[in-house]
Scaffold this motif. Structure first.
Motif, mmCIF file in Angstrom:
data_model
loop_
_atom_site.group_PDB
_atom_site.id
_atom_site.type_symbol
_atom_site.label_atom_id
_atom_site.label_comp_id
_atom_site.label_asym_id
_atom_site.label_seq_id
_atom_site.Cartn_x
_atom_site.Cartn_y
_atom_site.Cartn_z
ATOM 1 N N THR A 200 0.782 -1.083 0.045
ATOM 2 C CA THR A 200 -0.093 -0.063 -0.047
ATOM 3 C C THR A 200 0.914 1.219 0.124
ATOM 4 O O THR A 200 0.781 2.138 -0.840
ATOM 5 N N SER A 232 -8.285 8.639 -2.335
ATOM 6 C CA SER A 232 -9.190 7.643 -2.150
ATOM 7 C C SER A 232 -8.491 6.411 -1.574
ATOM 8 O O SER A 232 -9.174 5.549 -0.616
ATOM 9 N N PHE A 233 -7.439 6.041 -2.158
ATOM 10 C CA PHE A 233 -6.724 4.648 -1.965
ATOM 11 C C PHE A 233 -6.355 4.775 -0.311
ATOM 12 O O PHE A 233 -6.395 3.684 0.246
ATOM 13 N N ARG A 235 -7.728 6.188 2.085
ATOM 14 C CA ARG A 235 -8.907 5.839 3.072
ATOM 15 C C ARG A 235 -9.563 4.594 2.779
ATOM 16 O O ARG A 235 -9.762 3.892 3.894
ATOM 17 N N GLN A 236 -9.513 4.088 1.613
ATOM 18 C CA GLN A 236 -9.941 2.601 1.568
ATOM 19 C C GLN A 236 -9.133 1.698 2.234
ATOM 20 O O GLN A 236 -9.625 0.730 2.825
ATOM 21 N N PHE A 237 -7.659 1.924 2.336
ATOM 22 C CA PHE A 237 -7.095 1.008 3.086
ATOM 23 C C PHE A 237 -6.720 1.494 4.510
ATOM 24 O O PHE A 237 -5.687 1.073 5.239
ATOM 25 N N HIS A 238 -7.612 2.118 5.108
ATOM 26 C CA HIS A 238 -7.616 2.706 6.508
ATOM 27 C C HIS A 238 -6.192 2.900 7.156
ATOM 28 O O HIS A 238 -5.895 2.523 8.056
#
Length: 332
Positions: A200, A232-233, A235-238
Motif C-alpha cells: 500500500t 481515495s486509496f 482512505r480505502q486502506f484505513h
C-alpha cells in the motif's frame, strides 16, 4: 573510514586491512597503538572482543536514545549512539538499528544543521553496504541512494542502482505462502498484513511521484487525478486520517495557491492529532503496529516546517494562515 584510508594512515596495504576485517590475518603488534589512536580508543578496548548485543539489548538502547533526545537533545543522543557503536564495532545489528533510528530522529525532531550528523550516518551506510547480511546491505544501499539523489549526485546514484542484486523473489511473500500452507495461521496473518501495508505504501509513493511529475509538466488535470487517487486509496486502506491530504498539499504549495493550502491544512492538521491504531482495522488486526508516536512526532515536524520552512514562506503574513498556525500550536 575506507580500507584504503586505514591503510594509508598505518602505512600498510588495503588488502592487508581487508584481511584483518575478514579475520584471515591480524595486525602486527607494533601497529596496535596507532590503530587504537586512529579508531579513537585505547588498547584495552581494542583488545577486548565484545560479544554482539542481543536484540533486546539493542531495543533497550534505542529506547534510551529516544529518552535522551527528548530530555537532552539530539546531539547528546547522537554522541551516545556513536560511542556505543565504537564499543561494539562488529555488531552490525546495532549499527543498522541505531543508524535508522538516528535518521528518523533527524527528520522528526527537525534538527538544525543536520549535515554533520548525516555525514557520519553516510559513512555508516557505506560500511553496511558491504555487509554479507542481505537486509542490512540492501537497507544501507537504499539510504545511500537517497543521499546521492538529495545532493544531486545522480551518476553515483545510477551506479548504486545498477550494482543492486536482481531477484524477482519476494522473501516475505514466500514465507506468507508457506505459513498459510502449513496452517500457521497467526504467523501467516501477520505476514500477509505486513505485506499489504508495505505494498500500500509503495502504491501511494508511486501516485505521489506521478502527481509531482504532472505538476512540473503543467498537466493539472492529471496531477489532480493522481492526488485524488492517492486520497481515495489511503482512505480505502484505513491509513492514518491525515494521510489522504498528503498528495494535495505539495501540489498547492508548488502552485503557491494560498486558498488551497489553507483549506488542506485546515483539515490535515487536526487529523494529525488523532492516533492511528492500525490494529483496529480488519486489514491490520494482527500486525500490532501503533503509529501514534510517529504521527505525533511528524505533527511537530510539520509545525516547524510551516513556521520556518522555505516552501511555506509565501503563506506567512497571511492572517488566516497565522491564525491556523497559532491554533495548531496551542493544541500541541
Amino acid at each position: 573510514m575506507t580500507q584504503e584510508q586505514v591503510a594509508a594512515y598505518l602505512g600498510v596495504s588495503a588488502p592487508a586491512v581487508h584481511k584483518w576485517e575478514k579475520g584471515v590475518t591480524y595486525p602486527d603488534i607494533t601497529l596496535l597503538p596507532p590503530l587504537a589512536r586512529l579508531l579513537k580508543t585505547d588498547l584495552n578496548t581494542l583488545l577486548s572482543f565484545h560479544d554482539d548485543l542481543t536484540d533486546i539489548e539493542i531495543e533497550n538502547f534505542v529506547s534510551k536514545l529516544e529518552k535522551t533526545v527528548t530530555k537532552e537533545g539530539f546531539d547528546t543522543a547522537f554522541h551516545m549512539a556513536v560511542d556505543k557503536i565504537h564499543e561494539y564495532p562488529t555488531c552490525e545489528k546495532l549499527l543498522h538499528t541505531v543508524s535508522l533510528y538516528l535518521e528518523g530522529a533527524l527528520f522528526l525532531y527537525s534538527v538544525p544543521d543536520p549535515k554533520p550528523y548525516k555525514d557520519v550516518l553516510e559513512s555508516f551506510y557505506i560500511r553496511m553496504s558491504q555487509s554479507e547480511t542481505g537486509e542490512i546491505r540492501d537497507t544501507a544501499i537504499l539510504m545511500l541512494l537517497s543521499y546521492c539523489r538529495n545532493r544531486g549526485d545522480f551518476a553515483k546514484a545510477e551506479e548504486l542502482i545498477k550494482a543492486l542484486p536482481s531477484s524477482p523473489i519476494d522473501r516475505q511473500e514466500q514465507l506468507a505462502i508457506l505459513y498459510t500452507q502449513q496452517g500457521k495461521n497467526e504467523d501467516a496473518k501477520k505476514m500477509w498484513e505486513s505485506i499489504l501495508l508495505r505494498k500500500t505504501a509503495e502504491i501511494l509513493a508511486t501516485l505521489m511521484s506521478l502527481a509531482e511529475i504532472a505538476v512540473k509538466e503543467h498537466r493539472d488535470d492529471d496531477a489532480t487525478f493522481f492526488a485524488d487517487q492517492y486520497e481515495s486509496f489511503s482512505r480505502q486502506f484505513h491509513l492514518a486520517k491525515w494521510l489522504p491530504y498528503a498528495a494535495h498539499l505539495p501540489m498547492a504549495v508548488e502552485r503557491q495557491d494560498k486558498d488551497a493550502c489553507l483549506s488542506i491544512l485546515g483539515k490535515m492538521l487536526p487529523a494529525m492529532n488523532e492516533e492511528w491504531e492500525p490494529q483496529k482495522s480488519p486489514l491490520y488486526r494482527n500486525l500490532g503496529q501503533n503509529a501514534s508516536s510517529f504521527s505525533h512526532k511528524l505533527l511537530n515536524t510539520i509545525q516547524n516546517n510551516l513556521r520556518y520552512g522555505e516552501e511555506f514562506a509565501f503563506l506567512r503574513g497571511n492572517a488566516a494562515f497565522d491564525k491556523l498556525i497559532a491554533e495548531f500550536g496551542h493544541r500541541n
